[in-house]
Structure formats: structure tokens, C-alpha cells
Design an enzyme around this catalytic site. Sequence first.
Site, PDB file in Angstrom:
ATOM      1  NE  ARG A  85       1.145  -6.064  13.358  1.00  0.00           N
ATOM      2  CZ  ARG A  85      -0.085  -6.227  13.779  1.00  0.00           C
ATOM      3  NH1 ARG A  85      -0.333  -6.379  15.067  1.00  0.00           N
ATOM      4  NH2 ARG A  85      -1.077  -6.287  12.916  1.00  0.00           N
ATOM      5  NE  ARG A  94      -0.685 -10.345  12.039  1.00  0.00           N
ATOM      6  CZ  ARG A  94      -1.982 -10.522  11.954  1.00  0.00           C
ATOM      7  NH1 ARG A  94      -2.731 -10.376  12.997  1.00  0.00           N
ATOM      8  NH2 ARG A  94      -2.551 -10.822  10.834  1.00  0.00           N
ATOM      9  CG  ASP A 132      -5.477  -8.284  18.837  1.00  0.00           C
ATOM     10  OD1 ASP A 132      -5.069  -7.173  18.447  1.00  0.00           O
ATOM     11  OD2 ASP A 132      -5.677  -9.245  18.069  1.00  0.00           O
TER      12      ASP A 132
END
Length: 171
Positions: free
Chosen positions: A83, A92, A97
Site C-alpha cells: 500500500r 489502493r 480500517d
Amino acid sequence: MSKAVIALGTNMGTRIDNLNCAIRAVSRLPGVKIIAGSSVYETDPVGFEEQNKFYNAVILVDTVTSPAVLLGGCLGIEAAMGRVRNRKNGPRIIDLDLLLYENFRSDSFEMRVPHPEILNRAFVMKPLSDIFPSGRALGFLFGPSLREIGESGVVKTDYELVIPEVSEDDM
């Protein structure tokens, strides 16, 4: 032991392989066990729209690690998978998250949990509703907002996440 929810997204390369590679890596983090995974959804990009569609999903984990250690593990997986953060909301290979962490809230520069955009993003809300059909996840209410923001641009795929088996001894 605490529960946490991690969102996964990718729009580069072979997207389903990217998701499953990240899931294998999360399952290898010390003190982390994946206990559930959502369906995989193809979603329109948000923010920067001139890019490929995403595959998005969420996983529910049991963990004995702190939120900071879990987030650090996720950022390490992103880096290991290649990334590169060169554009906000840009393409990406993988995005991990930390959405929710049981009995934990933080609004610091380093970590915002619950993730501040959960209620604004159907690509997060729809997979969350797979794991938490009541609309309540780890003390966080998200259900009514899905009806309000709609599900436009979020389409369930035929792909499934591959959740590795991990024994309690491995934690």
C-alpha cells in the site's frame, strides 16, 4: 478478550485475492482470532471517482491486544502488501480500517474509534449489517443510517472471504 471490527477494501489487482491475503495476515497477528466475515461487495469509489470499483468487506475478531497494537498490525499488513498513500481516497491494493473496538473510544490524531465515517458509507454499513443484522455492533448503533444513506453503488458479489481456522492455542 475483546471484540473488534476491521473493514477491508481494495481496488487494484485481483481484488478478491487481496482481501483474502489480508485476512490470512490478520489471522496471523498474535492474539487475534477472526470469528466472522461479511459478504464481499463491489462498491463505487468515494471521493476520488476516477478509479476502479472497490471490493469491500468487514471481519469480526476476538483479540487480547490493545486497540493501538491491533491498528499497528493492520497498518503493517497494508505496508507489507504494498500500500502506497499518495492520494487521499485514491486507488489502493489494500485498506484495513479499525472500525470498532469493544468498550473503547478514541478521537486522537493517531486513532479514531469508532471510525468517524461509518454512518456515511454504505460500503461499510452494508457489510456490517451482514455480521450485525440488528444494526447494533459492539455498543454502536448503525442500523437506521443504512436506510437513510441508501445502498446505491453497493452490490453483493458471488465471492466469499476465506477465514482461516485458528485454534485457541494459537492466540
